[in-house]
Design an enzyme around this catalytic site. Structure first.
Site, PDB file in Angstrom:
ATOM      1  N   LYS A   1     -15.363   7.261  -3.570  1.00  0.00           N
ATOM      2  CA  LYS A   1     -16.641   7.481  -2.876  1.00  0.00           C
ATOM      3  C   LYS A   1     -17.259   8.804  -3.301  1.00  0.00           C
ATOM      4  CE  LYS A   1     -14.585   4.798   0.756  1.00  0.00           C
ATOM      5  NZ  LYS A   1     -13.684   4.833   1.933  1.00  0.00           N
TER       6      LYS A   1
ATOM      7  N   LYS B   1      -0.388  14.357   1.204  1.00  0.00           N
ATOM      8  CA  LYS B   1      -1.760  14.544   0.724  1.00  0.00           C
ATOM      9  C   LYS B   1      -2.064  16.016   0.451  1.00  0.00           C
ATOM     10  CE  LYS B   1      -3.498  10.412   3.175  1.00  0.00           C
ATOM     11  NZ  LYS B   1      -4.046   9.528   2.111  1.00  0.00           N
TER      12      LYS B   1
ATOM     13  N   HIS C   1       0.806  -1.229   0.000  1.00  0.00           N
ATOM     14  CA  HIS C   1       0.000   0.000   0.000  1.00  0.00           C
ATOM     15  C   HIS C   1       0.833   1.271   0.000  1.00  0.00           C
ATOM     16  CE1 HIS C   1      -3.918  -2.004   0.975  1.00  0.00           C
ATOM     17  NE2 HIS C   1      -3.118  -2.876   1.549  1.00  0.00           N
TER      18      HIS C   1
ATOM     19  N   THR D   1      -9.213   5.889  -1.921  1.00  0.00           N
ATOM     20  CA  THR D   1     -10.530   5.275  -2.075  1.00  0.00           C
ATOM     21  C   THR D   1     -11.614   6.314  -1.774  1.00  0.00           C
ATOM     22  OG1 THR D   1     -10.211   4.402   0.156  1.00  0.00           O
ATOM     23  CG2 THR D   1      -9.946   2.856  -1.663  1.00  0.00           C
TER      24      THR D   1
ATOM     25  N   LYS E   1      -9.506  13.163   4.744  1.00  0.00           N
ATOM     26  CA  LYS E   1      -8.533  12.066   4.734  1.00  0.00           C
ATOM     27  C   LYS E   1      -7.548  12.322   5.859  1.00  0.00           C
ATOM     28  CE  LYS E   1      -7.609  13.437   0.432  1.00  0.00           C
ATOM     29  NZ  LYS E   1      -7.775  12.193  -0.297  1.00  0.00           N
ATOM     30  N   ARG E   2      -6.652  11.352   6.141  1.00  0.00           N
ATOM     31  CA  ARG E   2      -5.617  11.594   7.131  1.00  0.00           C
ATOM     32  C   ARG E   2      -4.843  12.857   6.760  1.00  0.00           C
ATOM     33  NH1 ARG E   2      -4.832   7.612  11.321  1.00  0.00           N
ATOM     34  NH2 ARG E   2      -2.973   8.814  11.788  1.00  0.00           N
TER      35      ARG E   2
HETATM   36  C1  26Q Z   1       2.878   0.437  10.456  1.00  0.00           C
HETATM   37  C2  26Q Z   1       3.771   0.080  11.459  1.00  0.00           C
HETATM   38  C3  26Q Z   1       3.553   0.473  12.772  1.00  0.00           C
HETATM   39  C4  26Q Z   1       2.422   1.204  13.077  1.00  0.00           C
HETATM   40  C5  26Q Z   1       1.523   1.554  12.083  1.00  0.00           C
HETATM   41  C6  26Q Z   1       1.767   1.176  10.768  1.00  0.00           C
HETATM   42  C7  26Q Z   1       0.809   1.558   9.711  1.00  0.00           C
HETATM   43  C8  26Q Z   1      -0.559   1.565   9.949  1.00  0.00           C
HETATM   44  C9  26Q Z   1      -1.446   1.927   8.963  1.00  0.00           C
HETATM   45  C10 26Q Z   1       1.246   1.897   8.450  1.00  0.00           C
HETATM   46  C11 26Q Z   1       0.349   2.252   7.450  1.00  0.00           C
HETATM   47  C12 26Q Z   1      -1.021   2.266   7.707  1.00  0.00           C
HETATM   48  C13 26Q Z   1      -2.035   2.627   6.712  1.00  0.00           C
HETATM   49  C14 26Q Z   1      -1.784   2.887   5.452  1.00  0.00           C
HETATM   50  C15 26Q Z   1      -2.852   3.251   4.515  1.00  0.00           C
HETATM   51  O1  26Q Z   1      -3.989   3.460   4.901  1.00  0.00           O
HETATM   52  N1  26Q Z   1      -2.533   3.334   3.215  1.00  0.00           N
HETATM   53  C16 26Q Z   1      -3.531   3.667   2.214  1.00  0.00           C
HETATM   54  O2  26Q Z   1      -4.102   2.452   1.746  1.00  0.00           O
HETATM   55  C17 26Q Z   1      -5.201   2.695   0.890  1.00  0.00           C
HETATM   56  C18 26Q Z   1      -5.817   1.362   0.519  1.00  0.00           C
HETATM   57  O3  26Q Z   1      -4.996   0.695  -0.389  1.00  0.00           O
HETATM   58  C19 26Q Z   1      -4.772   3.488  -0.334  1.00  0.00           C
HETATM   59  O4  26Q Z   1      -5.915   3.808  -1.067  1.00  0.00           O
HETATM   60  C20 26Q Z   1      -4.036   4.765   0.076  1.00  0.00           C
HETATM   61  O5  26Q Z   1      -3.508   5.399  -1.072  1.00  0.00           O
HETATM   62  C21 26Q Z   1      -2.929   4.434   1.059  1.00  0.00           C
HETATM   63  O6  26Q Z   1      -2.325   5.632   1.524  1.00  0.00           O
END
Ligand code: 26Q
Length: 816
Positions: A664, A558, A362, A660, A552-553
Site C-alpha cells: 500500500k 516486526k 500465513h 501487505t 502494523k500490529r
Molecule cells: C489464532 C488462534 C486463536 C486466536 C487467534 C488466532 C490468530 C488470529 C489472527 C492467528 C493469526 C492471525 C493473523 C495473522 C496475520 O494477520 N498474518 C499476516 O497475514 C498477512 C496476509 O497474508 C501477511 O501479509 C502477514 O505477513 C502475516 O503476518
C-alpha cells in the site's frame, strides 16, 4: 471490465436526492429538518445499498442460470473498515451523491467519517480477506465470503501514560445499514454429546448426538465490484440459543438463571479474539471455528442440493479456500456431513473433500501454529475426533508402506505426541486440500523447506505460491484521489482498470515537471496529517519534514524496537552535533498489541517515553519528532498511507509471511526501508534495489547466526558505540526518569536473548537510514524513486492474485 461513466445529468442527481429523502423518511422516520448527520449517513448508505441490490440479485441469478462453480472464502476475519466509499466508488456514483447531498447542505465527506469501521479482523490476514472479496466481485467470480458476525470487533486502543488500554468496540450500536438479516437461513450447530454406531446395509453408520445445540443465523452484506457489474455475498453467522429462555427457571423466580444457556450459546459470536500470534487454545475459540465452518458447509450443501440432485459432484461446483488453519476443522465436518448425513463411503467422501478444499498458510512461526488438545476435541466434537483418527491411521499406513520410519511418521502424523497430545491443524489442512499456498515467493519457499518439508516429500506437489495483493480501488483511488487524478491525467483512465499500465509512468520519472506534480499531491495529505496530530496529540509537526511511517500490529518480529533504537541514536547524534545540517524527520508509529502480549505493550510505552523526551528537548528543535497515533485501524491507515515518504518494513528475515502494508505504501509512492523478507523481495524485484533501502541479514544469514552466535548480542553491541549508547540510555532510565528501571529488562533481552536479532541488524539499518537522509537531501533522486515505486507496483493488485487463485487453485472463470 469497463467502468461506466459517472452519470452527471441533473436528472440523476435529482432522482438520487429524492431517493435519499425517501430513505430518510420511510426507513429512518425523519424529515430533513429533524435529521441528524447520522440519520443522513444511514439514509445515504441505504440509498447506495438499493443500487447494489439490483446488481446483486442479477449476479446471483446469472450464476444460478449458468450453473457456475462458486468460491467459498472461509475466514474467521474480514477487516473491512468502512464500506460507503467502496460501494459508491465502484458504482461510479460518488460525485452524483455529493451533489445530491449538497442540495440539502449536507457534506458527503463528513458523512463518510460517521460510518464505524467494521473491524472484524486483527491485521493482514483479515484485511487480505476484505481485499479478496472486492477483487472477486470486480472479476465477477461468483463467491461467498463466510465468517462470523462478531458483536464486538477488534478492541479500541487508548493510551494512558504510554500504556495500551483496551476498550470494547461496538460497531453495531447504531445499526448496520449494509446488512440483511436472514432469519430463515439458520442452521443447527452441535457440541459435545456422544457418537453411536449401527450396522446398516453392511456398513457402520455413525450418528452424533450432540449434548448441546445452537443456531447460526445468516447476515448478508452485498459486496459490489468495480464498475458495478457484479456483486457477491459476505455471509456472516450470528449465534442464537435454541431456547431463548428457560421458562421453568424463570417461573421459579430465577430470572438470571433462566438466561444462562442463552448467554453461553450466544457468547460464540460475541467477540473477535484479539491475538494475532500465539493461539491461546481456548475452548471458546474452537467453538467459534467449528460454529462458522459447520454453518457455512451446511449452507453450501443445501444450495448445492437445490441445484443438483447429488452431493457426488460437489467438487465440480464449489471451491473452498481456508484462510489459514482457523477453519480447518471444516475438513472433518465436511467428511462428517458426507459420511453420516449423506451416506457416502469414506474414499468418495475424502476425494470430494480434497477436491473442494485448498488452504492458505500465513505463518511459519512455530508458536503461531494452531494445535488443539485431543482431549478438548474429544469432549467438544467427538465424531470429528474419530474422523481425524481414522484419517491419520490411513495416512500413516500409506506412508509406512512407502517406507517411512518411526521418526518420520511422528513428524507426518496429525497428532503431536509431545507434552499433551494435540491435533496439528496445519497438517490436517494440508492433507485435506488439493492445493496449499504461501503468500509470497520467499514464504512459500520456506514453507516447502521447513514446516511442510516432510509432508511435501510424502504427498508431494500441492504447494504453490500466491503472492498477496491489495485492492487498488481502496488503497489508491479512494485513499489518494489527488494522486489518482494525476495518474489519470497522465496515463488516461485505463490506468484505473488495468494497473499494469502504471509502468507507462516510467518515462515521467525523468520529467522535472511531473516529479513536481507528484510531490505536490502529497503536500495536502501531509498537512492534513499534521492537523490530525495537532488535534489528537497537541503536537505541532512540520509537514515539510520527512514522514517516516511504521504502521502494523506491534510485534517483536516486526521490530518496531529497531526503529525506536534508531530514533534514540538520532537523538544522541543531534544533541552531540546540534549545528549539523539535519533535515527534519517525523517518525510515525501506529498499531495495536495483543492484550496479553506484555512485551509488545512495553514497546508501545517505550515509543511514548522516547517521544516525550525527544519532542520536548529544546536542542532537537523539531529536527526529530516521534509520534504514536492511537487506535490504528483501516480508516487511520487510509489517512496515513498517502502522507508517507518512507515505509518501514523491517521484520527479521524469514518471519513476515508477506506483508501487505508494504504494498500500500509503495503504491502511494513511499520509499521502502526494509529487509529481504516476505513480499519485500518481490517489491524489490520490480521497483529495483536502487529505489529502496534494503538492509540487514538475509534469511540464510539469520539462520546461520541462530546456529553459530545464538541470541546473544554482547559482542555486536560492544563493537558498535552508537548502539551501546542507545541501549545504555534505555537501561539507565534516560527515557523513564520517574522509574529508571522501566526498560532494564528490555535492554537485557536485546543484548542477551533476542530471537529477533534487533542488535545484529542495527548497524546495517543505521547505515541504510543515513542513505535515506542523503537521498532526501536530493529531491531529484528522491522523487524520481518515488515515481518509479508507483510505476512498478501494478503487479501487486489483488485482481492479479485472485486471477492466480481462480486459474490455478479454484478452476473458476472470471465472469465478464
Ligand atoms: C489464532 C488462534 C486463536 C486466536 C487467534 C488466532 C490468530 C488470529 C489472527 C492467528 C493469526 C492471525 C493473523 C495473522 C496475520 O494477520 N498474518 C499476516 O497475514 C498477512 C496476509 O497474508 C501477511 O501479509 C502477514 O505477513 C502475516 O503476518
Amino acid at each position: 471490465m469497463d467502468v461506466p461513466a459517472e452519470p452527471t445529468a441533473e436528472h440523476s442527481v435529482e432522482s438520487l436526492h429524492d431517493a435519499i429523502l425517501a430513505r430518510l423518511l420511510y426507513n429512518i422516520g425523519k424529515t430533513p429538518s429533524r435529521a441528524s448527520q447520522r440519520d443522513w449517513y444511514a439514509a445515504t448508505a441505504l440509498t447506495i445499498r438499493d443500487r447494489i441490490v439490483d446488481v446483486w440479485t442479477s449476479s446471483a441469478a446469472r450464476a444460478r442460470a449458468q450453473g457456475a462453480k462458486r468460491v467459498a472464502y472461509f475466514s474467521l476475519e474480514f477487516l473491512i473498515g468502512r464500506l460507503m466509499f467502496d460501494a459508491a466508488g465502484n458504482l461510479g456514483m460518488v460525485e452524483m451523491l455529493r451533489n445530491a447531498l449538497a442540495l440539502e447542505g449536507i457534506d458527503l465527506d463528513h458523512l463518510r467519517t460517521l460510518e464505524p469501521d467494521a473491524a472484524l479482523g486483527n491485521g493482514g490476514l483479515g484485511r487480505l480477506a476484505a481485499c479478496f472479496m472486492e477483487s472477486m466481485a470486480t472479476l465477477a467470480i461468483p463467491a461467498f465470503g463466510y465468517g462470523i458476525r462478531y458483536d464486538h470487533g477488534l478492541f479500541r486502543q487508548t493510551i494512558t501514560d504510554g500504556w495500551q488500554q483496551e476498550i470494547p468496540e461496538d460497531w453495531l450500536s447504531s445499526g448496520n445499514p449494509w446488512e440483511f438479516q436472514r432469519p430463515e437461513l439458520s442452521y443447527r450447530v452441535g457440541f459435545g454429546g456422544s457418537v453411536t454406531g449401527a450396522i446398516e446395509a453392511g456398513r457402520t453408520a455413525f450418528t452424533w448426538n450432540p449434548g448441546e445445540t445452537l443456531f447460526a443465523v445468516a447476515f448478508d452484506t452485498p459486496m459490489v465490484g468495480y464498475g458495478g457489474h457484479h456483486a457477491n455475498t459476505l455471509r456472516l453467522w450470528s449465534a442464537r440459543a435454541a431456547d431463548p429462555l428457560a421458562l421453568d427457571a424463570f417461573n421459579r423466580g430465577d430470572h438470571v438463571g433462566a438466561l444462562t444457556d442463552r448467554v453461553r450459546a450466544e457468547a460464540v459470536s460475541r467477540v473477535l479474539y484479539p491475538g494475532d500470534d500465539s493461539p491461546a487454545g481456548q475452548e471458546l475459540r474452537l467453538r467459534q471455528e467449528y460454529f462458522f465452518a459447520s454453518a457455512s458447509l451446511q449452507d453450501m450443501l443445501r444450495r448445492h442440493l437445490v441445484e443438483h440432485d447429488t452431493v457426488r459432484n460437489l467438487a465440480e461446483f464449489v471451491a473452498i479456500q481456508l484462510n489459514d488453519t482457523h477453519p480447518a476443522i471444516g475438513i472433518a465436518e465436511l467428511m462428517r456431513l458426507l459420511l453420516d448425513v449423506h451416506g457416502l463411503e469414506w474414499d468418495e467422501a475424502w476425494r470430494i473433500t480434497q477436491g473442494c478444499i485448498s488452504y492458505t498458510n500465513h505463518t511459519l512461526l512455530p508458536e503461531a501454529l494452531e494445535m488443539w488438545p485431543v482431549l478438548l476435541l474429544e469432549r467438544l466434537l467427538p465424531r470429528h475426533m474419530q474422523i481425524i483418527y481414522l484419517l491419520n491411521a490411513r495416512h500413516l499406513d500409506t506412508q509406512r508402506a512407502a517406507g517411512a520410519d518411526d521418526r518420520l511418521l511422528a513428524g507426518l502424523s496429525l497428532i503431536d505426541e509431545g507434552s499433551g497430545r494435540r491435533v496439528r491443524m496445519g497438517h490436517l489442512a494440508f492433507l485435506g486440500s488439493h492445493s496449499v499456498n504461501g503468500v509470497s515467493a520467499l514464504h512459500t519457499d520456506l514453507m516447502r523447506r521447513t514446516i511442510f518439508r516432510d509432508l511435501d516429500a510424502a504427498v508431494g506437489g500441492r504447494i504453490v505460491n500466491r503472492t498477496n495483493g491489495i485492492t487498488f480501488r481502496r488503497w489508491l483511488h479512494q485513499t489518494n484521489p489527488g494522486l489518482t487524478r494525476l495518474l489519470v491525467d497522465t496515463l488516461g483512465d485505463r490506468v484505473l482498470r488495468d494497473p499494469m499500465t502504471l509502468t507507462d509512468l516510467m518515462p515521467h520519472a525523468e520529467d522535472a515537471g511531473f516529479r513536481a506534480a507528484f510531490k505536490a499531491q502529497r503536500v495536502p495529505r501531509k498537512q492534513a496529517m499534521a492537523r490530525l496530530v495537532a488535534a489528537q496529540l497537541g503536537l505541532v509537526v512540520d509537514p515539510e519534514a520527512l514522514f517516516d511511517i511504521q504502521i502494523k500490529r506491534i510485534h517483536e518480529y516486526k521490530r518496531q524496537l529497531l526503529n525506536i533504537l534508531h530514533a534514540i541514536s538520532q537523538y544522541n547524534a543531534i544533541r552531540a552535533q546540534p549545528t549539523r545540517d539535519w533535515r527534519p524527520r517525523v517518525k510515525f508509529f501506529a498499531g495495536k498489541a495483543a492484550p496479553s502480549y506484555t512485551l509488545a505493550k512495553q514497546i508501545i510505552r517505550l515509543a511514548h517515553d522516547v517521544a516525550r523526551v525527544v519532542n520536548s528537548d529544546p536542542t532537537v528543535r523539531g529536527l526529530l519528532q516521534v509520534v504514536f497515533m492511537p487506535n490504528y485501524n483501516v480508516s487511520l491507515a487510509e489517512l496515513l498511507i498517502p502522507s508517507a515518504d518512507l515505509s518501514e518494513q523491517i521484520s527479521t528475515a524469514g518471519m513476515e509471511a508477506s506483508g501487505t502494508g508494504n504494498m500500500k505504501l509503495a503504491l502511494n509512492g513511499a520509499l521502502t526501508i526494509g529487509t529481504m523478507d516476505g513480499a519485500n523481495v518481490e517489491i524489490c524485484e520490480r521497483v529495483g534495489a536502487a529505489n529502496m533501502f534494503i538492509f540487514g541479514m538475509s534469511t540464510e544469514e539469520v539462520e546461520a547466526r541462530r546456529t553459530s552466535t545464538g541470541f546473544d548480542a554482547t559482542a555486536t553491541v560492544a563493537a558498535c558505540p552508537a548502539l551501546r549508547d542507545v541501549v545504555e540510555a534505555m537501561r539507565s532510565g534516560v527515557f523513564s526518569p520517574e522509574e529508571p528501571q522501566r526498560y532494564a529488562a528490555l535492554a537485557d533481552r536485546l543484548i542477551h536473548s533476542d530471537p529477533f536479532f534487533v542488535c545484529a541488524d542495527f548497524d546495517s539499518y543505521d547505515r541504510a537510514q543515513d542513505l535515506v537522509d542523503a537521498k532526501w537531501r536530493d529531491p531529484v533522486a528522491w522523487w524520481r524513486s518515488a515515481v518509479i515505486n508507483t510505476a512498478n507496483m501494478g503487479w501487486f493488485s489483488s485482481d492479479r492474485t485472485i486471477g492466480e487463485y481462480a486459474a490455478g487453485t479454484w478452476n473458476v472463470k472470471p465472469g465478464l
